[in-house]
Design a protein around this motif. Structure first.
Motif, PDB file in Angstrom:
ATOM      1  N   MET A  25      20.329  44.167  28.732  1.00  0.00           N
ATOM      2  CA  MET A  25      20.999  44.970  29.773  1.00  0.00           C
ATOM      3  C   MET A  25      22.444  44.494  29.906  1.00  0.00           C
ATOM      4  SD  MET A  25      20.114  45.325  33.849  1.00  0.00           S
ATOM      5  CE  MET A  25      18.457  45.966  33.648  1.00  0.00           C
ATOM      6  N   LYS A  26      23.381  45.395  29.677  1.00  0.00           N
ATOM      7  CA  LYS A  26      24.800  45.036  29.730  1.00  0.00           C
ATOM      8  C   LYS A  26      25.502  45.716  30.904  1.00  0.00           C
ATOM      9  CE  LYS A  26      25.199  44.375  24.727  1.00  0.00           C
ATOM     10  NZ  LYS A  26      25.345  42.901  24.826  1.00  0.00           N
ATOM     11  N   ILE A  27      26.539  45.067  31.398  1.00  0.00           N
ATOM     12  CA  ILE A  27      27.340  45.619  32.490  1.00  0.00           C
ATOM     13  C   ILE A  27      28.209  46.749  31.943  1.00  0.00           C
ATOM     14  CG2 ILE A  27      29.156  45.139  34.171  1.00  0.00           C
ATOM     15  CD1 ILE A  27      28.109  42.265  34.313  1.00  0.00           C
ATOM     16  N   LYS A  28      28.016  47.943  32.492  1.00  0.00           N
ATOM     17  CA  LYS A  28      28.726  49.128  32.020  1.00  0.00           C
ATOM     18  C   LYS A  28      29.898  49.501  32.922  1.00  0.00           C
ATOM     19  CE  LYS A  28      27.908  54.034  30.968  1.00  0.00           C
ATOM     20  NZ  LYS A  28      26.870  55.113  30.975  1.00  0.00           N
ATOM     21  N   GLU A  29      29.697  49.365  34.239  1.00  0.00           N
ATOM     22  CA  GLU A  29      30.716  49.797  35.199  1.00  0.00           C
ATOM     23  C   GLU A  29      30.538  49.032  36.511  1.00  0.00           C
ATOM     24  OE1 GLU A  29      32.130  53.942  37.478  1.00  0.00           O
ATOM     25  OE2 GLU A  29      30.482  53.969  36.024  1.00  0.00           O
ATOM     26  N   ILE A  30      31.632  48.767  37.210  1.00  0.00           N
ATOM     27  CA  ILE A  30      31.571  48.153  38.537  1.00  0.00           C
ATOM     28  C   ILE A  30      32.291  49.063  39.522  1.00  0.00           C
ATOM     29  CG2 ILE A  30      32.162  46.153  39.963  1.00  0.00           C
ATOM     30  CD1 ILE A  30      32.059  44.418  37.488  1.00  0.00           C
ATOM     31  N   ARG A  31      31.557  49.529  40.527  1.00  0.00           N
ATOM     32  CA  ARG A  31      32.116  50.410  41.545  1.00  0.00           C
ATOM     33  C   ARG A  31      32.219  49.667  42.878  1.00  0.00           C
ATOM     34  NH1 ARG A  31      28.218  55.712  40.513  1.00  0.00           N
ATOM     35  NH2 ARG A  31      28.953  56.202  38.384  1.00  0.00           N
ATOM     36  N   ILE A  32      33.241  49.999  43.653  1.00  0.00           N
ATOM     37  CA  ILE A  32      33.364  49.417  44.991  1.00  0.00           C
ATOM     38  C   ILE A  32      33.641  50.514  46.004  1.00  0.00           C
ATOM     39  CG2 ILE A  32      34.145  47.172  44.157  1.00  0.00           C
ATOM     40  CD1 ILE A  32      36.951  47.948  44.952  1.00  0.00           C
ATOM     41  N   GLY A  33      33.127  50.326  47.212  1.00  0.00           N
ATOM     42  CA  GLY A  33      33.357  51.275  48.303  1.00  0.00           C
ATOM     43  C   GLY A  33      33.271  50.552  49.626  1.00  0.00           C
ATOM     44  N   LEU A  34      33.440  51.277  50.693  1.00  0.00           N
ATOM     45  CA  LEU A  34      33.468  50.690  52.033  1.00  0.00           C
ATOM     46  C   LEU A  34      32.531  51.456  52.947  1.00  0.00           C
ATOM     47  CD1 LEU A  34      34.904  48.601  53.923  1.00  0.00           C
ATOM     48  CD2 LEU A  34      36.545  50.419  54.448  1.00  0.00           C
TER      49      LEU A  34
END
Length: 364
Positions: free
Chosen positions: A1-10
């Motif tokens: 399992m590989k890291i594909k995307e990192i999302r951030i929100g509030l």
């Protein structure tokens, strides 16, 4: 399992009542939510509550650290390569512990989901349920007394009383709460760095002589005054807990080697995540010192992570994980279950969290 995307929100979550300490006043919890997407389609969740007065981290700094530094360094890495991921978090930049903690928590969540194991079992599986105290905010003595009575009626048997604004008022606050809840309720005091060492010794001894039966006093002096903290610890009978002083792994090593405190409050946002918190707990265990699992004003994402740590490790004896019970709403699907003072760990893999509602875009 590989890291594909990192999302951030509030996400904005109103509190049931204003949260007031010697350092700050908060009416709405603003929690940065991190979602790491993998190439398998699974997601891991983390969070970071901006806490300027303690960690120095704000919305912009957390977002910038994750987007500009951590994301480029982590995209494409395998979740199994935990040691390399921790090395990236620890060495990619100075400070920014909240940003590091948010990513760390999300990585651990993914790791647990990949192998189908709840985090609390991964950390040792000591227990599946915890009992937390409840924080009584800094207010007039009569208001704090009423809040304490309400907390006891809701089933809390341990209360953390905020003090530190005014010594004379502090004396009235503690006496009012003790007289209101009786002798069978555990009282913990948190001064949030408000006193000088000799001042702290004097007031704590007065409470001891008056039979207030205080279990512990948290961070009575400035965070950087290790000698002052040791002075207080050496001159009172009440247990002294380090909180803001116990920021990094090196801080904890120094506190323990000096015997500057009786207990350590481990908070993921100070430590930079679970991997450093585990090191802190191991050192405390080796020194024969108990720890508290603490939290900031954050959503159930971080609370579940901290609760998983405590539920796994025997040296984590006390819980101050009441943040989710202070919130007027719960936008997190899954995670730890709350019944006021009782926390039940999820048996689902990782943090057991499937999503967070109401997350809006966050710009740096």
């Amino acid at each position: 399992m590989k890291i594909k995307e990192i999302r951030i929100g509030l996400v904005h979550i109103p509190l049931k009542k204003p949260f007031i300490t010697a350092l700050r006043r908060v009416e709405v919890a603003e929690d940065i939510i991190v979602q790491i997407l993998s190439d398998s389609g699974e997601s891991g969740f983390g969070n970071a509550p901006p806490t300027y007065k303690i960690t120095g981290d704000g919305h912009g700094s957390v977002a910038g650290a994750i987007q500009d530094i951590l994301t480029p360094a982590l995209i494409g890495r395998d979740i199994d390569d935990l040691e390399d991921i921790w090395h990236v978090l620890d060495t990619s930049m100075q400070g920014n512990t909240s940003a590091k903690a948010a990513v760390d928590i999300a990585v651990y969540d993914l790791f647990g989901k990949q192998y189908g194991i709840p985090l609390y079992r991964l950390f040792g599986g000591r227990t599946s349920s915890l009992t937390s105290d409840l924080t009584i905010s800094l207010n007039k003595p009569e208001e704090m007394m009423q809040d304490a009575i309400e907390a006891v009626h809701r089933g809390y048997t341990a209360l953390k009383i905020k003090v530190g604004e005014d010594i004379l008022l502090d004396k009235k606050r503690v006496r009012a709460v003790r007289e209101a809840v009786g002798p069978n309720i555990t009282l913990r005091l948190d001064a949030n760095q408000a006193w000088k060492p000799k001042e702290a010794v004097r007031i704590i001894r007065e409470w001891e002589d008056a039979g207030m039966d205080i279990e512990l006093v948290e961070q009575p002096v400035r965070a950087d005054d290790f000698d002052g903290l040791k002075f207080v610890t050496d001159h009172v009978m009440t247990d002294i807990m380090a909180d803001e002083a116990a920021y990094t792994v090196r801080d904890v090593w120094r506190l323990l080697s000096m015997r500057a405190c009786d207990m350590i409050n481990i908070k993921l946002m100070k430590a930079g995540g679970l991997h450093n918190a585990l090191d802190m707990a191991a050192m405390a265990k080796a020194a024969g010192v108990s720890c508290m699992a603490g939290c900031m004003l954050e959503s159930k994402v971080g609370i579940t992570a901290a609760a998983s740590l405590m539920a796994g490790k025997r040296c984590m004896q006390l819980a101050d994980l009441d943040a989710a019970d202070l919130l007027a709403a719960d936008p997190v699907r899954g995670g730890v279950s709350y019944n006021h003072s009782k926390l039940i760990l999820p048996e689902a893999p990782g943090l057991g969290i499937t999503g967070v509602e109401g997350v809006c875009c966050l710009e740096k």
